[in-house]
Design a protein around this motif. Structure first.
Motif, PDB file in Angstrom:
ATOM      1  N   LYS A   1     -47.937 -52.726  -9.981  1.00 35.22           N
ATOM      2  CA  LYS A   1     -48.592 -53.307  -8.862  1.00 35.22           C
ATOM      3  C   LYS A   1     -47.703 -53.120  -7.527  1.00 35.22           C
ATOM      4  O   LYS A   1     -48.287 -53.469  -6.462  1.00 35.22           O
ATOM      5  CB  LYS A   1     -48.622 -54.933  -9.377  1.00 35.22           C
ATOM      6  N   CYS A   2     -46.313 -52.611  -7.943  1.00 27.28           N
ATOM      7  CA  CYS A   2     -45.922 -52.391  -6.399  1.00 27.28           C
ATOM      8  C   CYS A   2     -44.788 -51.166  -6.490  1.00 27.28           C
ATOM      9  O   CYS A   2     -44.415 -50.657  -7.673  1.00 27.28           O
ATOM     10  CB  CYS A   2     -44.985 -53.605  -5.938  1.00 27.28           C
ATOM     11  N   LEU A   3     -44.626 -50.689  -5.293  1.00 32.27           N
ATOM     12  CA  LEU A   3     -43.745 -49.502  -5.080  1.00 32.27           C
ATOM     13  C   LEU A   3     -42.335 -49.736  -4.765  1.00 32.27           C
ATOM     14  O   LEU A   3     -42.432 -50.727  -3.958  1.00 32.27           O
ATOM     15  CB  LEU A   3     -44.358 -48.609  -4.263  1.00 32.27           C
ATOM     16  N   VAL A   4     -41.234 -49.409  -5.241  1.00 33.96           N
ATOM     17  CA  VAL A   4     -40.040 -49.653  -4.888  1.00 33.96           C
ATOM     18  C   VAL A   4     -39.298 -48.357  -4.133  1.00 33.96           C
ATOM     19  O   VAL A   4     -39.472 -47.247  -4.403  1.00 33.96           O
ATOM     20  CB  VAL A   4     -39.056 -49.838  -5.948  1.00 33.96           C
ATOM     21  N   ALA A   5     -38.945 -48.911  -2.653  1.00 36.34           N
ATOM     22  CA  ALA A   5     -38.519 -47.643  -1.695  1.00 36.34           C
ATOM     23  C   ALA A   5     -36.947 -48.152  -1.693  1.00 36.34           C
ATOM     24  O   ALA A   5     -36.733 -49.036  -1.507  1.00 36.34           O
ATOM     25  CB  ALA A   5     -39.228 -47.481  -0.625  1.00 36.34           C
ATOM     26  N   GLU A   6     -36.137 -46.897  -1.701  1.00 33.62           N
ATOM     27  CA  GLU A   6     -34.831 -47.088  -1.229  1.00 33.62           C
ATOM     28  C   GLU A   6     -34.246 -46.453  -0.152  1.00 33.62           C
ATOM     29  O   GLU A   6     -35.082 -45.212  -0.099  1.00 33.62           O
ATOM     30  CB  GLU A   6     -33.890 -46.822  -2.526  1.00 33.62           C
ATOM     31  N   GLY A   7     -33.721 -46.521   0.596  1.00 33.06           N
ATOM     32  CA  GLY A   7     -33.290 -45.776   1.643  1.00 33.06           C
ATOM     33  C   GLY A   7     -32.200 -46.153   2.630  1.00 33.06           C
ATOM     34  O   GLY A   7     -31.777 -47.240   2.448  1.00 33.06           O
ATOM     35  N   TRP A   8     -31.960 -45.469   3.649  1.00 33.27           N
ATOM     36  CA  TRP A   8     -30.761 -45.828   4.668  1.00 33.27           C
ATOM     37  C   TRP A   8     -31.472 -46.475   5.652  1.00 33.27           C
ATOM     38  O   TRP A   8     -32.522 -45.710   6.328  1.00 33.27           O
ATOM     39  CB  TRP A   8     -29.864 -44.824   4.805  1.00 33.27           C
ATOM     40  N   CYS A   9     -31.022 -47.386   6.600  1.00 35.94           N
ATOM     41  CA  CYS A   9     -31.346 -47.637   7.723  1.00 35.94           C
ATOM     42  C   CYS A   9     -30.231 -48.016   8.704  1.00 35.94           C
ATOM     43  O   CYS A   9     -29.324 -48.765   8.123  1.00 35.94           O
ATOM     44  CB  CYS A   9     -32.617 -48.586   7.716  1.00 35.94           C
ATOM     45  N   PRO A  10     -30.240 -47.893  10.075  1.00 38.72           N
ATOM     46  CA  PRO A  10     -29.042 -48.347  10.822  1.00 38.72           C
ATOM     47  C   PRO A  10     -29.240 -49.924  10.709  1.00 38.72           C
ATOM     48  O   PRO A  10     -30.548 -50.353  10.778  1.00 38.72           O
ATOM     49  CB  PRO A  10     -29.251 -47.868  12.233  1.00 38.72           C
ATOM     50  N   THR A  11     -28.109 -50.805  10.825  1.00 39.96           N
ATOM     51  CA  THR A  11     -28.114 -52.240  10.721  1.00 39.96           C
ATOM     52  C   THR A  11     -28.980 -52.751  12.078  1.00 39.96           C
ATOM     53  O   THR A  11     -29.791 -53.685  11.594  1.00 39.96           O
ATOM     54  CB  THR A  11     -27.012 -52.705  10.679  1.00 39.96           C
ATOM     55  N   PHE A  12     -28.845 -52.107  12.947  1.00 35.85           N
ATOM     56  CA  PHE A  12     -29.636 -52.721  14.075  1.00 35.85           C
ATOM     57  C   PHE A  12     -30.931 -52.626  14.197  1.00 35.85           C
ATOM     58  O   PHE A  12     -31.760 -53.441  14.898  1.00 35.85           O
ATOM     59  CB  PHE A  12     -29.164 -52.146  15.577  1.00 35.85           C
ATOM     60  N   ALA A  13     -31.609 -51.739  13.226  1.00 38.59           N
ATOM     61  CA  ALA A  13     -32.822 -51.600  12.875  1.00 38.59           C
ATOM     62  C   ALA A  13     -33.682 -52.689  12.092  1.00 38.59           C
ATOM     63  O   ALA A  13     -34.864 -52.584  11.761  1.00 38.59           O
ATOM     64  CB  ALA A  13     -33.277 -50.013  12.591  1.00 38.59           C
ATOM     65  N   THR A  14     -32.886 -53.366  11.348  1.00 41.95           N
ATOM     66  CA  THR A  14     -33.183 -54.277  10.324  1.00 41.95           C
ATOM     67  C   THR A  14     -34.793 -55.270  11.103  1.00 41.95           C
ATOM     68  O   THR A  14     -35.567 -55.137   9.990  1.00 41.95           O
ATOM     69  CB  THR A  14     -32.090 -55.321   9.974  1.00 41.95           C
ATOM     70  N   LYS A  15     -34.105 -55.613  12.166  1.00 42.01           N
ATOM     71  CA  LYS A  15     -35.526 -56.338  12.558  1.00 42.01           C
ATOM     72  C   LYS A  15     -36.664 -55.932  12.853  1.00 42.01           C
ATOM     73  O   LYS A  15     -37.747 -56.143  12.420  1.00 42.01           O
ATOM     74  CB  LYS A  15     -35.029 -57.126  14.079  1.00 42.01           C
ATOM     75  N   GLN A  16     -36.582 -54.673  13.267  1.00 44.36           N
ATOM     76  CA  GLN A  16     -37.744 -53.817  13.782  1.00 44.36           C
ATOM     77  C   GLN A  16     -38.459 -53.189  12.348  1.00 44.36           C
ATOM     78  O   GLN A  16     -39.695 -53.298  12.388  1.00 44.36           O
ATOM     79  CB  GLN A  16     -37.521 -52.638  14.329  1.00 44.36           C
ATOM     80  N   ILE A  17     -37.594 -53.037  11.139  1.00 40.54           N
ATOM     81  CA  ILE A  17     -38.361 -52.730  10.046  1.00 40.54           C
ATOM     82  C   ILE A  17     -38.783 -53.837   9.611  1.00 40.54           C
ATOM     83  O   ILE A  17     -40.240 -53.757   8.853  1.00 40.54           O
ATOM     84  CB  ILE A  17     -37.077 -52.141   9.153  1.00 40.54           C
ATOM     85  N   GLN A  18     -38.304 -54.839   9.500  1.00 38.03           N
ATOM     86  CA  GLN A  18     -39.154 -56.329   8.947  1.00 38.03           C
ATOM     87  C   GLN A  18     -40.287 -56.297   9.540  1.00 38.03           C
ATOM     88  O   GLN A  18     -41.430 -56.901   8.977  1.00 38.03           O
ATOM     89  CB  GLN A  18     -38.069 -57.383   9.015  1.00 38.03           C
ATOM     90  N   ASP A  19     -40.400 -56.171  11.041  1.00 38.39           N
ATOM     91  CA  ASP A  19     -41.536 -56.435  11.585  1.00 38.39           C
ATOM     92  C   ASP A  19     -42.537 -55.463  11.264  1.00 38.39           C
ATOM     93  O   ASP A  19     -43.927 -55.897  10.984  1.00 38.39           O
ATOM     94  CB  ASP A  19     -41.433 -56.301  13.316  1.00 38.39           C
ATOM     95  N   ALA A  20     -42.274 -54.300  11.113  1.00 39.51           N
ATOM     96  CA  ALA A  20     -43.135 -53.153  10.736  1.00 39.51           C
ATOM     97  C   ALA A  20     -43.856 -53.412   9.262  1.00 39.51           C
ATOM     98  O   ALA A  20     -44.952 -53.302   9.118  1.00 39.51           O
ATOM     99  CB  ALA A  20     -42.406 -51.813  10.689  1.00 39.51           C
ATOM    100  N   LEU A  21     -42.925 -54.194   8.516  1.00 45.55           N
ATOM    101  CA  LEU A  21     -43.340 -54.574   7.187  1.00 45.55           C
ATOM    102  C   LEU A  21     -44.270 -55.545   7.335  1.00 45.55           C
ATOM    103  O   LEU A  21     -45.621 -55.530   6.408  1.00 45.55           O
ATOM    104  CB  LEU A  21     -42.085 -54.674   6.180  1.00 45.55           C
ATOM    105  N   GLN A  22     -44.073 -56.405   7.895  1.00 47.28           N
ATOM    106  CA  GLN A  22     -45.051 -57.842   8.085  1.00 47.28           C
ATOM    107  C   GLN A  22     -46.358 -57.105   8.962  1.00 47.28           C
ATOM    108  O   GLN A  22     -47.486 -57.853   8.454  1.00 47.28           O
ATOM    109  CB  GLN A  22     -44.386 -58.677   9.246  1.00 47.28           C
ATOM    110  N   ARG A  23     -46.291 -56.446   9.884  1.00 45.28           N
ATOM    111  CA  ARG A  23     -47.403 -55.977  10.396  1.00 45.28           C
ATOM    112  C   ARG A  23     -48.431 -55.358   9.356  1.00 45.28           C
ATOM    113  O   ARG A  23     -49.576 -55.266   9.166  1.00 45.28           O
ATOM    114  CB  ARG A  23     -47.084 -55.056  11.569  1.00 45.28           C
ATOM    115  N   ALA A  24     -47.910 -54.089   8.416  1.00 43.08           N
ATOM    116  CA  ALA A  24     -48.472 -53.636   7.677  1.00 43.08           C
ATOM    117  C   ALA A  24     -49.024 -54.588   6.635  1.00 43.08           C
ATOM    118  O   ALA A  24     -50.402 -54.395   6.242  1.00 43.08           O
ATOM    119  CB  ALA A  24     -47.429 -52.593   6.913  1.00 43.08           C
ATOM    120  N   THR A  25     -48.541 -55.579   6.085  1.00 43.76           N
ATOM    121  CA  THR A  25     -48.814 -56.653   5.248  1.00 43.76           C
ATOM    122  C   THR A  25     -50.038 -57.193   5.787  1.00 43.76           C
ATOM    123  O   THR A  25     -51.221 -57.196   5.306  1.00 43.76           O
ATOM    124  CB  THR A  25     -47.729 -57.694   4.977  1.00 43.76           C
TER     125      THR A  25
END
Lengths: 822, 351
Positions: free
Chosen positions: A340-364
């Motif tokens: 039912k879900c996919l698991v992704a792993e990867g690297w991101c810069p720490t400053f981008a945490t917020k942006q990525i979380q935002d992107a995830l929320q928007r996608a949802t």
């Protein structure tokens, strides 16, 4: 460094240390997976790890989608091919109606392709018929000509024959045919013939085979067609010959037909009566013009279709590429057991945490998913990728460093210093403000045209120059500066900062050394006094100046390198490296070459005539001897003794303690680890343990290896201190070569040509001078100075501290995708 | 000048040797084959191949693929590479490279002649010909009725002409003597190639004579097995064996006398290099013999890359590539016909 201020928006130290990275796990519900990935691609700050490395590409989850994308890309390539054939270029502008769904696009592309293929097939058939008719017409014309000639000649001959009434053996008729024709008339034996077109390159072989196959009982006549003819079968332009073959007998006919077929010779029916022939030509011409209009209409229709495709194909292309990359990334994710879900792993810069979380929320939100994606930071021992946030100015300097090796995660980045030191060292070798201005103008042009050039494809060399435009900008600015210091302008001295401080004592001093001059004013305020130029002592003076300057610059840069190793050691918390590497290295280098630099400065300030070579050599050979006239300051002998002792102590200091201390540390750690297994089983419940397993736990400690390693390092450093300092003398050598070359061009070309008092010679001289200056001084010398500066940075500077064994952060980004457009 | 090639070899052939070694590293590996063998459809195969050197050749093929398209495109790649090398080559390497294609030429001649004998369309036959063995007037072969005409009309212009001296008869063509013609031509070709390599000397001679001897011996065995039970006399059979190789001359005497596969086996087992091949087969079986021979050949070809400064690598590369294409064809056929259990029957891993 005012230059660095340009990127002022960024946090401090962002170029010295690479961005802090984190390993992140994202659990995405399957229904929003596609959107999530594409939002992450828009953001371009996440590097996916391949979690399915052991699976082959077609076993992965989204293999079918990838195949569909590949198929669509193929169709788009097909369209593109046809568009380039039709001379249309896809429009660059991207329409904003972005809401094309992939499935619709697939259907649409399929329809368009089918339409295009059908049109092509139709027009191909027509084209083929058209070409055949053209060929036919050619055959009718050429062969008709031949028949007409042959007939008229034959009747002539017959008349002659009858008039002379002699036996046929005495006629030395040049052609077999004519003989046969004459026999033909008398004996009424019907000869068969066939005619058509054969490609010219095969015509010789064709004739040979015909001759062999019929044992010479054949007459072949060929006429070359002047213009290349379009071959009906292949559609390509081929040079052809029209041929007529005469033969007798059914068997020969069969053979000839087969041979014609084998050689790709197209045969056409042909009537030997003139009336019929003209009728046929008339008919064929009619058909040709008819077909022509049909073909034109078809082509127009097809071009219209292609036109409509052209204005959207770029957009489609982009979409397909994006989709393909999204599915490619989706394939890297691992499927959860529940599917039912996919698991992704990867690297991101720490400053981008917020942006990525935002992107995830928007996608949802956008995909109306009930469950949001889960964002989770993992702990790992794996070394993270190196990521520097560069701008268009700093990136080319960072490239210079990266070409040597990507920095280890968060180690000190020589790129920061390279921004200034690289162009500066270049300029030391390229000091001429005339040449500097030429370079500056060229690079300013590139920078002005930046917008225009960055969009388009450039040639190899221009691409490289354009990429390094800001490097060249700084290089040229610095060479104007050093050129002013050296007082060189195409090797002509200028009295820019006031008149020279020296004047002649009497009229004969033109040939004199400096002693013939007397100081009349205060010292020349900036750079080299122009009076030096052209004197006999010019070279010794400039050499001494530039050599000493090179040593000073070199020692300074090497010291900077060693100091950076201190910052590294401090940053990574290794006091061992500070105490047993940084300090002895500092002592060793400075007690020898730091001391030399001190002597140089003292000599410059005091104007002493001491021989520095002598001092340095006898400091090693006879340290206890008196310095005599070479003494620069009191207590110099004692200082030398102390320094020599320090240098001698520094070598074993570098060599021995570190490996032993490392061994001790390792043993200590090992004792603690005997309890480890129990601890690990605890961890195994934790999710994080899984990730620890790809990190290297404790590596084997091999004392001899470490020791040999340290030995090599020490030897390298001790020898390197000498050889690297010597290596910086290339600054002087290249600068000498540059100024000498430019003075040769100026004096031996321009002044020589001037001396003739002849306009033509002067013009020739100027042309030669310009080409020599541009070709040799501006292009070749720039290259060689660039390479030497590169070497000084890579070898002499970076080997003091730079590990360079990291790997680059390669985020999944649509922006990069558009760039590497083929 | 054995052992001194290193001094001068690179002057003319160094570049091409580098090229061919580069090509070799593009050959599919065992991992690739393992993946290919797991493919479900031809599209999967295409997808996998698009990640290899074959990518650019297959990417523009529309989706319902056929085995023939795959093989055709792969062969096209081989031909392109061959042409590239031939263009760059100087004497004597260019002659050596041309020698490599003569085998295909012989096969093509035989194909066309047999085809016309059975009244096939020439165009269709031409499509089946190996592109490496094409020559200008090949289609004209269809005209010929007997050997003499074949020679006089067409082959006299081709490099095959000298090999024909032994089989010019005025007999009409039929299956039997076409097959004999093929083997006679092949024999002459191999002997000529062998002589040529010997003349080149050095490592080339050493390695190529080893490879060609193996080829000759394999042909001898195949001729023997195929001619069992036909009216071919012992003397005729012996005449078809090439006059070099490990089996020459005593092995040939014995092979000529064989009357069933087990006798062949008994003869071959006397020769240590071939013992291992036959020991893999059970008695009375000749099906797997081809594969065993191919495996042995691939092993030998790969070994030739271990030495530098000789022409054997070019021969070896062409052969390996052909083997690879055979493998791909077999795999694609198996996938296309849903016979995946038989995939491993005929695939010879190269690395």
């Amino acid at each position: 460094m005012a230059v660095r201020g340009r990127g002022g928006c960024c946090p401090r130290m962002d170029l010295l240390r690479s961005e802090a990275m984190q390993l992140v796990q994202i659990i995405i519900p399957i229904e929003s997976a596609h959107r999530t990935i594409s939002y992450l691609g828009d953001l371009g700050l996440f590097q996916f790890k391949d979690l399915n490395a052991e699976k082959s590409p077609f076993q992965r989850t989204y293999a079918t989608q990838l195949k569909r994308c590949g198929e669509m890309a193929r169709k788009l390539r097909f369209f593109k091919e046809h568009m380039t054939k039709a001379g249309l270029s896809p429009s660059k502008k991207i329409n904003s109606e972005a809401d094309i769904v992939l499935d619709n696009l697939e259907v649409k592309l399929g329809e368009l392709e089918a339409e295009l293929i059908e049109m092509n097939a139709n027009s191909e058939n027509l084209q083929r018929a058209y070409n055949e008719l053209l060929e036919y017409k050619l055959v009718l014309e050429k062969a008709g000509e031949f028949f007409y000639k042959a007939q008229s000649r034959a009747t002539d001959q017959q008349r002659e024959f009858e008039a002379q009434n002699i036996g046929e053996g005495s006629i030395d008729s040049p052609l077999l045919l004519e003989q046969e024709m004459s026999i033909d008339f008398s004996k009424q034996v019907k000869l068969g013939f066939t005619c058509g077109l054969v490609p010219r390159e095969k015509s010789m072989a064709f004739e040979r085979i015909l001759f062999r196959a019929t044992r010479g009982n054949v007459y072949l006549n060929q006429v070359a067609v002047t213009d290349p003819v379009v071959d009906p079968a292949s559609g390509e332009k081929v040079e052809k010959n029209v041929f007529v073959v005469f033969y007798s007998g059914e068997k020969a006919k069969n053979k000839i037909l087969k041979i014609c077929e084998a050689f790709g010779a197209n045969r056409y029916p042909f009537a030997d009566e003139i009336g019929k022939r003209f009728q046929m030509i008339y008919k064929v011409s009619g058909r040709i013009s008819e077909l022509k209009t049909t073909i034109d209409a078809g082509l127009l229709h097809r071009n219209n279709l292609l036109q409509t495709i052209a204005c959207q194909s770029e957009q489609w292309n982009l979409l397909v590429k994006k989709e393909k990359s999204v599915y490619h990334k989706l394939n890297m994710l691992s499927m959860d057991v529940t599917k039912k879900c996919l698991v992704a792993e990867g690297w991101c810069p720490t400053f981008a945490t917020k942006q990525i979380q935002d992107a995830l929320q928007r996608a949802t939100f956008d995909s109306n998913s009930q469950v949001g994606a889960i964002f989770q930071v993992l702990h790992t021992q794996e070394s993270p990728p190196t990521y520097f946030r560069t701008n268009k100015f700093t990136s080319s300097f960072q490239e210079i460093v990266d070409a040597y090796g990507i920095a280890k995660y968060q180690e000190a980045n020589p790129g920061v210093f390279t921004i200034i030191t690289f162009p500066f060292l270049f300029a030391v070798m390229f000091g001429d403000w005339g040449h500097g201005i030429c370079l500056l103008l060229a690079t300013l042009y590139l920078i002005m045209q930046e917008k225009k050039f960055s969009g388009q494809k450039l040639g190899d060399i221009l691409e490289m120059t354009f990429g390094g435009r800001y490097v060249i900008l700084l290089m040229s600015l610095f060479s104007i500066y050093t050129g002013l210091v050296y007082n060189e302008f195409f090797s002509i001295p200028f009295e820019l900062f006031g008149p020279s401080a020296y004047a002649c004592r009497d009229l004969s001093c033109r040939d004199a050394t400096t002693e013939g001059l007397i100081k009349v004013r205060r010292t020349y305020p900036f750079g080299v006094d122009p009076v030096w130029h052209g004197t006999r002592s010019e070279l010794p003076f400039l050499n001494s100046l530039k050599m000493k300057m090179s040593i000073l610059l070199g020692v300074a840069q090497m010291n900077l390198g060693i100091i950076l190793s201190y910052f590294n050691a401090k940053f990574f918390g290794s006091s061992l490296n500070v105490w047993y590497q940084f300090i002895p290295q500092m002592i060793f280098l400075n007690s020898l070459f730091g001391y030399l630099s001190l002597l140089i400065i003292v000599k410059w300030c005091t104007g002493s005539q001491a021989d520095l070579y002598h001092i340095m050599i006898y400091m090693f050979l006879r340290p206890t001897d008196d310095l005599g006239e070479n003494q620069l300051f009191p207590g110099q002998k004692t200082l030398q003794l102390v320094l020599l002792l320090l240098a001698l102590i520094a070598v074993p200091w570098m060599l021995f303690p570190k490996p032993f201390l490392l061994k001790k540390q390792h043993e200590k750690r090992h004792q603690g680890q005997s309890y480890a297994p129990l601890h690990v089983t605890d961890d195994s419940i934790d999710l994080e343990e899984h990730h620890d397993s790809h990190g290297s736990h404790g590596h084997e400690f091999e004392f001899s290896e470490v020791f040999v390693h340290q030995l090599i390092h020490t030897i390298e450093f001790v020898l390197g201190a000498v050889s690297n300092t010597a290596s910086y003398l290339r600054l002087w050598a290249l600068s000498l070569a540059h100024s000498e070359l430019s003075s040769v061009f100026y004096e031996k070309v321009l002044l020589l040509a001037w001396g003739f008092n002849n306009v033509i010679i002067l013009i020739v001289g100027i042309i030669v001078f310009v080409f020599a200056t541009v070709g040799v001084l501006l292009v070749m010398e720039t290259l060689s100075a660039f390479l030497h500066a590169l070497r000084l940075h890579w070898v002499e500077f970076q080997n003091k501290f730079y590990e360079g064994d990291g790997y680059k952060f390669q985020p999944f980004s649509f922006a990069i995708l558009n760039d590497d457009d083929d | 000048m054995y052992g001194f090639e290193a001094m001068t070899f690179n002057v003319h052939s160094g570049y091409l040797e580098a090229i061919v070694r580069g090509y070799r590293s593009g050959l599919l590996t065992a991992a690739d084959y393992n993946n290919l063998c797991q493919c479900e459809t031809l599209d999967d195969i295409k997808m996998h191949l698009s990640a290899t050197e074959y990518g650019p050749y297959l990417q523009n093929e529309p989706s319902p693929l056929h085995t023939t398209t795959i093989v055709e495109k792969c062969t096209l790649k081989l031909v392109d590479e061959y042409k590239h090398m031939l263009c760059q080559a100087t004497e004597p390497l260019s002659t050596f490279l041309e020698y490599i294609t003569y085998g295909h030429m012989i096969d093509n001649v035989v194909l066309i002649v047999t085809g016309t004998l059975h009244e096939r369309d020439v165009q269709e036959l031409l499509e089946k010909c190996h592109p490496l063995g094409m020559f200008d007037s090949i289609a004209t072969l269809a005209v010929a009725q007997n050997m003499r005409e074949l020679y006089r009309l067409v082959l006299v212009d081709t490099p095959l002409a000298p090999y024909f001296s032994e089989c010019i008869t005025s007999e009409d063509l039929d299956d039997m003597n076409i097959e004999i013609m093929r083997n006679t031509l092949y024999k002459a070709y191999l002997e000529d190639f062998y002589r040529f390599c010997k003349k080149l000397g050095g490592a080339t001679a050493e390695i190529m004579s080893d490879l060609l001897s193996f080829e000759a011996d394999r042909r001898a065995v195949n001729i023997t097995i195929n001619s069992i039970g036909t009216e071919l006399t012992r003397e005729d059979r012996k005449n078809l064996y090439s006059s070099f190789g490990l089996l020459y001359p005593y092995g040939h005497e014995e092979l000529a006398a064989c009357e069933d596969i087990d006798q062949v086996r008994a003869v071959m087992e006397k020769y240590p290099p071939y013992q291992s091949i036959f020991s893999k087969l059970s008695y009375g079986e000749s099906q797997m013999l081809d594969k065993a021979f191919y495996e042995e050949e691939v092993k030998r070809l790969c070994l030739s890359f271990e030495q530098q400064f000789h022409f054997g690598v070019f021969f070896a590369y062409m052969r390996l590539k052909e083997q690879e294409i055979r493998n791909l064809m077999w795999i694609s056929e198996c996938v296309a016909q849903n016979q995946k259990s038989r995939v491993h029957d005929s695939v010879v891993f190269i690395f």
